[in-house]
Design a protein around this motif. Sequence first.
Motif, mmCIF file in Angstrom:
data_model
loop_
_atom_site.group_PDB
_atom_site.id
_atom_site.type_symbol
_atom_site.label_atom_id
_atom_site.label_comp_id
_atom_site.label_asym_id
_atom_site.label_seq_id
_atom_site.Cartn_x
_atom_site.Cartn_y
_atom_site.Cartn_z
ATOM 1 N N THR A 180 -2.581 7.133 -11.244
ATOM 2 C CA THR A 180 -3.971 6.864 -10.862
ATOM 3 C C THR A 180 -4.154 7.135 -9.375
ATOM 4 O O THR A 180 -3.206 7.064 -8.594
ATOM 5 N N LYS A 181 -5.387 7.437 -8.998
ATOM 6 C CA LYS A 181 -5.727 7.783 -7.621
ATOM 7 C C LYS A 181 -5.985 6.523 -6.792
ATOM 8 O O LYS A 181 -6.573 5.554 -7.285
ATOM 9 N N SER A 182 -5.539 6.549 -5.531
ATOM 10 C CA SER A 182 -5.740 5.393 -4.645
ATOM 11 C C SER A 182 -5.514 5.836 -3.201
ATOM 12 O O SER A 182 -5.065 6.962 -2.946
ATOM 13 N N THR A 183 -5.817 4.940 -2.268
ATOM 14 C CA THR A 183 -5.571 5.203 -0.844
ATOM 15 C C THR A 183 -4.768 4.024 -0.306
ATOM 16 O O THR A 183 -5.306 3.094 0.304
ATOM 17 N N LYS A 184 -3.467 4.045 -0.591
ATOM 18 C CA LYS A 184 -2.599 2.910 -0.264
ATOM 19 C C LYS A 184 -1.751 3.207 0.954
ATOM 20 O O LYS A 184 -1.245 4.320 1.126
ATOM 21 N N VAL A 185 -1.566 2.196 1.804
ATOM 22 C CA VAL A 185 -0.697 2.327 2.972
ATOM 23 C C VAL A 185 0.391 1.257 2.904
ATOM 24 O O VAL A 185 0.252 0.248 2.210
ATOM 25 N N ARG A 186 1.465 1.523 3.641
ATOM 26 C CA ARG A 186 2.535 0.531 3.821
ATOM 27 C C ARG A 186 2.481 0.080 5.275
ATOM 28 O O ARG A 186 2.663 0.884 6.196
ATOM 29 N N THR A 187 2.194 -1.200 5.505
ATOM 30 C CA THR A 187 2.088 -1.732 6.867
ATOM 31 C C THR A 187 3.468 -2.110 7.384
ATOM 32 O O THR A 187 4.250 -2.754 6.676
ATOM 33 N N LEU A 188 3.763 -1.681 8.624
ATOM 34 C CA LEU A 188 5.054 -1.957 9.259
ATOM 35 C C LEU A 188 4.824 -2.672 10.582
ATOM 36 O O LEU A 188 3.880 -2.353 11.321
ATOM 37 N N ARG A 189 5.703 -3.619 10.894
ATOM 38 C CA ARG A 189 5.695 -4.226 12.227
ATOM 39 C C ARG A 189 6.203 -3.197 13.246
ATOM 40 O O ARG A 189 7.033 -2.343 12.917
ATOM 41 N N TYR A 190 5.729 -3.302 14.454
ATOM 42 C CA TYR A 190 6.227 -2.425 15.515
ATOM 43 C C TYR A 190 7.739 -2.601 15.655
ATOM 44 O O TYR A 190 8.259 -3.713 15.655
ATOM 45 N N ASN A 191 8.461 -1.501 15.742
ATOM 46 C CA ASN A 191 9.920 -1.468 15.946
ATOM 47 C C ASN A 191 10.726 -1.819 14.699
ATOM 48 O O ASN A 191 11.945 -1.997 14.771
ATOM 49 N N GLU A 192 10.067 -1.900 13.563
ATOM 50 C CA GLU A 192 10.772 -2.160 12.305
ATOM 51 C C GLU A 192 11.616 -0.935 11.935
ATOM 52 O O GLU A 192 11.178 0.206 12.108
ATOM 53 N N THR A 193 12.828 -1.174 11.439
ATOM 54 C CA THR A 193 13.678 -0.080 10.967
ATOM 55 C C THR A 193 13.528 0.056 9.453
ATOM 56 O O THR A 193 13.706 -0.916 8.715
ATOM 57 N N SER B 107 2.432 12.206 -7.096
ATOM 58 C CA SER B 107 2.382 10.835 -6.591
ATOM 59 C C SER B 107 3.684 10.426 -5.924
ATOM 60 O O SER B 107 4.723 11.093 -6.074
ATOM 61 N N MET B 108 3.594 9.335 -5.186
ATOM 62 C CA MET B 108 4.751 8.627 -4.640
ATOM 63 C C MET B 108 4.684 7.212 -5.206
ATOM 64 O O MET B 108 3.660 6.522 -5.038
ATOM 65 N N ASN B 109 5.760 6.799 -5.879
ATOM 66 C CA ASN B 109 5.778 5.495 -6.572
ATOM 67 C C ASN B 109 4.548 5.317 -7.455
ATOM 68 O O ASN B 109 3.942 4.238 -7.523
ATOM 69 N N ASN B 110 4.162 6.398 -8.119
ATOM 70 C CA ASN B 110 3.053 6.432 -9.068
ATOM 71 C C ASN B 110 1.698 6.136 -8.429
ATOM 72 O O ASN B 110 0.732 5.838 -9.132
ATOM 73 N N ALA B 111 1.605 6.224 -7.115
ATOM 74 C CA ALA B 111 0.315 6.130 -6.427
ATOM 75 C C ALA B 111 -0.055 7.534 -5.957
ATOM 76 O O ALA B 111 0.666 8.131 -5.146
ATOM 77 N N SER B 112 -1.129 8.085 -6.489
ATOM 78 C CA SER B 112 -1.573 9.434 -6.163
ATOM 79 C C SER B 112 -2.625 9.344 -5.060
ATOM 80 O O SER B 112 -3.716 8.806 -5.273
ATOM 81 N N PHE B 113 -2.298 9.864 -3.888
ATOM 82 C CA PHE B 113 -3.073 9.599 -2.669
ATOM 83 C C PHE B 113 -4.380 10.399 -2.615
ATOM 84 O O PHE B 113 -4.399 11.602 -2.875
ATOM 85 N N VAL B 114 -5.445 9.706 -2.259
ATOM 86 C CA VAL B 114 -6.738 10.336 -2.004
ATOM 87 C C VAL B 114 -7.202 9.921 -0.619
ATOM 88 O O VAL B 114 -7.305 8.719 -0.335
ATOM 89 N N PRO B 115 -7.466 10.860 0.279
ATOM 90 C CA PRO B 115 -7.954 10.467 1.606
ATOM 91 C C PRO B 115 -9.360 9.894 1.514
ATOM 92 O O PRO B 115 -10.127 10.254 0.604
ATOM 93 N N ASP C 97 -1.250 -1.943 0.026
ATOM 94 C CA ASP C 97 -0.401 -2.345 -1.098
ATOM 95 C C ASP C 97 0.459 -1.203 -1.622
ATOM 96 O O ASP C 97 0.792 -1.164 -2.819
ATOM 97 N N PHE C 98 0.844 -0.259 -0.739
ATOM 98 C CA PHE C 98 1.782 0.764 -1.223
ATOM 99 C C PHE C 98 3.108 0.075 -1.547
ATOM 100 O O PHE C 98 3.672 -0.642 -0.718
ATOM 101 N N PRO C 99 3.646 0.295 -2.750
ATOM 102 C CA PRO C 99 4.810 -0.474 -3.195
ATOM 103 C C PRO C 99 6.133 0.048 -2.621
ATOM 104 O O PRO C 99 6.288 1.242 -2.379
ATOM 105 N N ASP C 100 7.081 -0.868 -2.455
ATOM 106 C CA ASP C 100 8.427 -0.499 -1.991
ATOM 107 C C ASP C 100 9.312 0.008 -3.125
ATOM 108 O O ASP C 100 10.411 0.515 -2.874
ATOM 109 N N GLN C 101 8.853 -0.140 -4.363
ATOM 110 C CA GLN C 101 9.590 0.314 -5.542
ATOM 111 C C GLN C 101 8.592 0.953 -6.511
ATOM 112 O O GLN C 101 7.402 0.607 -6.488
#
Length: 494
Positions: free
Chosen positions: A366-379, A311-319, A341-345
């Motif tokens: 636990t298994k989930s399909t979480k993404v982190r949404t970014l604004r265009y050009n965000e660093t 997992s990454m940040n305890n989110a285990s990715f499932v496509p 709702d992929f967490p930053d911590q």
Amino acid sequence: MTIHWHGIFQRGSQWADGPAMVTQCPVQPGGNYTYRFNVTGQEGTLWWHAHFSFLRATVYGALIILPRGGAEAYPFTKPDKEEIVMFGEWWNANVFDLQQMALLTGIPAGPADAYTINGKPGDLYNCSAPNQTHMFEARKNETYLLRIINAALNTPLFFKVANHTFTVVAADACYTTPYKTGVVVVGPGQTVDALMVADATAGRYYMAASPYDSGIPSGPPFSKTVATAVLEYAGGANTTSPPALPQLPGFNDTNTAHRFLSNLTALVLPGKPTVPLAVDTRMFVTVGMGVADCQPEQTLCNRSRTMFASSMNNASFVPPRSTSMLEAHYSNLTAGVYTRDFPDQPPILFDYTADASNNATMQYTTKSTKVRTLRYNETVEMVLQNTRLIAKESHPMHLHGFNFFVLAQGFGNYNQTTAAPQFNLVNPQERNTVLVPTGGWAVIRFVADNPGMWYMHCHFEAHLDLGLGMVFEVQDGPTLDTSLPPPPKDLPQC
């Protein structure tokens, strides 16, 4: 089947990136799909591979982008010749069957039967077929540009040539400050360009690739064998005498691996990207192993116990199963496909690398399909922190759609106060895949200037199936050129 063009940004051609169920549904048996993309602004050594099941064990190849001015335009001495040196892993069993059994049981597939150089395992294996050693011809005092690619599924590799040394000039298709070394270290997914001068006594020399096992206290089983090719000097080699074998690092030589991986720096060139200094989003992401409950489709899983997961940040990715994430994003029909709702911590802060943390409670994910949404050009600045859960291990973390700058890396728990003064903000190495130090951390930074759905995952195929990944959803920019184009008419359907 799908094909991923590893390291290609896919600006304006996001539908051609290739990871199954992230940017497309797989091409069905008997079907076809034409990948159309450009490579604007990129040059160097990349590669392509299947991005479905374990098929990339044999479905892969080099992807070389030359400067427009040819070899004369290299920012280093023009070599006399170029050679591709591509590492792989070979199983005698059917790799699709291996992956299916691992999926159904929750037990990772066993280790490869051999490592290969340009598809051949070499003289140190007892192969039934003849001519299983790749040959390279050299001429005395000529300079060779070796384009080294690790296409192995699960194994970082050490690479040496007996009685020869290297000058590294690029990594992941980004030029580096020339770095002299006797050994090259490449994780799965990574590439290294190295100059080698044929300045040894004319003869025959083994080129050898051996595994780097970073697991602490122990990693998964691996083949303690060595792949070889032969470097033979033209006109001066005694073909009856055995080639000289280089002295290879120990399988668990983390010091040698870290010395190589942490000492590379970028060759800063006019007009090329430099590290962004202002940061919009800071993420602290744990990467590592754990356990999870058997999933419904795992019909051979022992339901009286948990199974391996990652997992990454305890989110285990499932496509997702029915719609690719990029199609859901484009049509804005994301319900049931993924959540934002992929967490930053990590959900709790703990002593990430301590033996005491390795207990059943901390291992559980636990298994989930979480993404982190970014604004265009965000660093984005991301700390990747390896954990002791199950085992410490050096994970090759690959980001699709972007390169990133590796600002710093080290061992133990990340400490912002002591690490930040060490950040290289002048000429940090630029990569698409970073080997996070075992039981340690790496800090990366990138600009999200490419709209679409971009997979970030461990390039150990076994860990990808176990859930060691997440996806960045990058929103459209203000113009047509900075927005996701519509899907091609021949995009495969599920």
